[in-house]
Motif scaffolding. Structure first.
Motif: not given
Length: 287
Positions: A124-138
């Motif tokens: 959960k922690i790992y997936y949320e970090s990936l989603i947050n990073n992708r959101t920031l990049m977007a």
């Protein structure tokens, strides 16, 4: 002539009775086949999915484990496995096929069942970090788009698309991607191979379908006359017959155990590299 007519009537009646019995047997046989096809439980799908996952075949693992999950809901928990077992195995292929949001939703469902699940917490922690990073990049990309283009319609469409994606994520309505790996040539070959296995290549006309049948066969052999073989004609040309319940499961396992050591993956010539390589579609005798 009257006696002959009476005799013919009796013979005809006997014939019709026998045909009716035969049709009843065929009907029971067809019902048996249908019940066996639909009898595949969530546990069976789970085992296949696990086998695919063990070979890193994430494409099939995702499909079979999702099917196991769907059948679990239909079986009212009569299966041999629990929902959390399926979810725990489904998370990995879902993530590997680049469905991070859906993988996160599966992890959250696991935690709703077992809040102390250690692996799910880490995921959960790992997936949320990936989603947050992708959101920031977007978001950074959107800022660049605002500065570098005057096309307001394009910006509006981009924002609209982001909004739709955000709503979809909140509602847990994910369109799961499941891209099959391989080159176009490999995928085309694999698709043709699987269509043959499923007999999808044989789109029979009604006239040809009428020649197919199911029946009990014994050939007046004393050993099987009391227990005839269930015979199914599945294709007319070439003639293909399927015999049901001829060999027991234990005998099948013995035959497989004896045969496997003498088999190997067939070698074929790779058209792209002009080299001899093993194929996953066929096997051959070991020399």
């Amino acid at each position: 002539m009257l006696g002959t007519e009476v005799e013919l009537t009796k013979q005809l009646k006997t014939y019709l009775e026998e045909e009716t019995k035969r049709m009843d047997h065929i009907k029971k046989f067809l019902n048996l086949i249908e019940s066996q096809v639909s009898r595949a439980k969530g546990h069976d799908c789970y085992v296949i999915g696990r086998a695919a996952l063990a070979t890193k075949d994430f494409y099939h693992a995702l499909m079979w484990l999702q099917e196991a999950l769907d059948r679990l809901d239909q079986e009212n928990n009569t299966t041999l496995i629990s929902r959390i077992h399926i979810l725990n195995n489904l998370v990995h292929p879902t993530f590997q096929q680049d469905n991070i949001e859906h993988a996160l939703a599966l992890v959250e469902e696991i935690l709703s069942i077992d809040p102390g699940h250690v692996e799910a917490k880490k995921n959960k922690i790992y997936y949320e970090s990936l989603i947050n990073n992708r959101t920031l990049m977007a978001e950074e990309q959107e800022k660049v788009d605002f500065k570098t283009t005057d096309d307001t319609d394009s910006i509006g469409n981009s924002l609209k698309q982001s909004s739709i994606q955000y709503v979809s994520m909140n509602n847990k309505n994910f369109q799961v991607k499941n891209q099959r790996p391989g080159t176009n040539l490999e995928l085309k070959s694999r698709q043709a191979f699987e269509e043959i296995c499923r007999q999808q290549h044989a789109q029979l006309s009604k006239k040809r379908q009428a020649t197919l049948f199911c029946r009990y066969r014994h050939n007046n052999h004393p050993y099987i006359i009391l227990r005839p073989v269930k015979e199914e004609k599945v294709l007319d040309e070439p003639a293909i017959f399927l015999f049901h319940d001829v060999v027991s499961d234990s005998d099948i396992e013995k035959i497989k155990a004896l045969a496997v050591p003498g088999l190997q993956r067939a070698l074929v010539r790779n058209a792209a590299t002009n080299t001899i390589t093993p194929t996953n579609d066929r096997i051959s005798k070991r020399y």
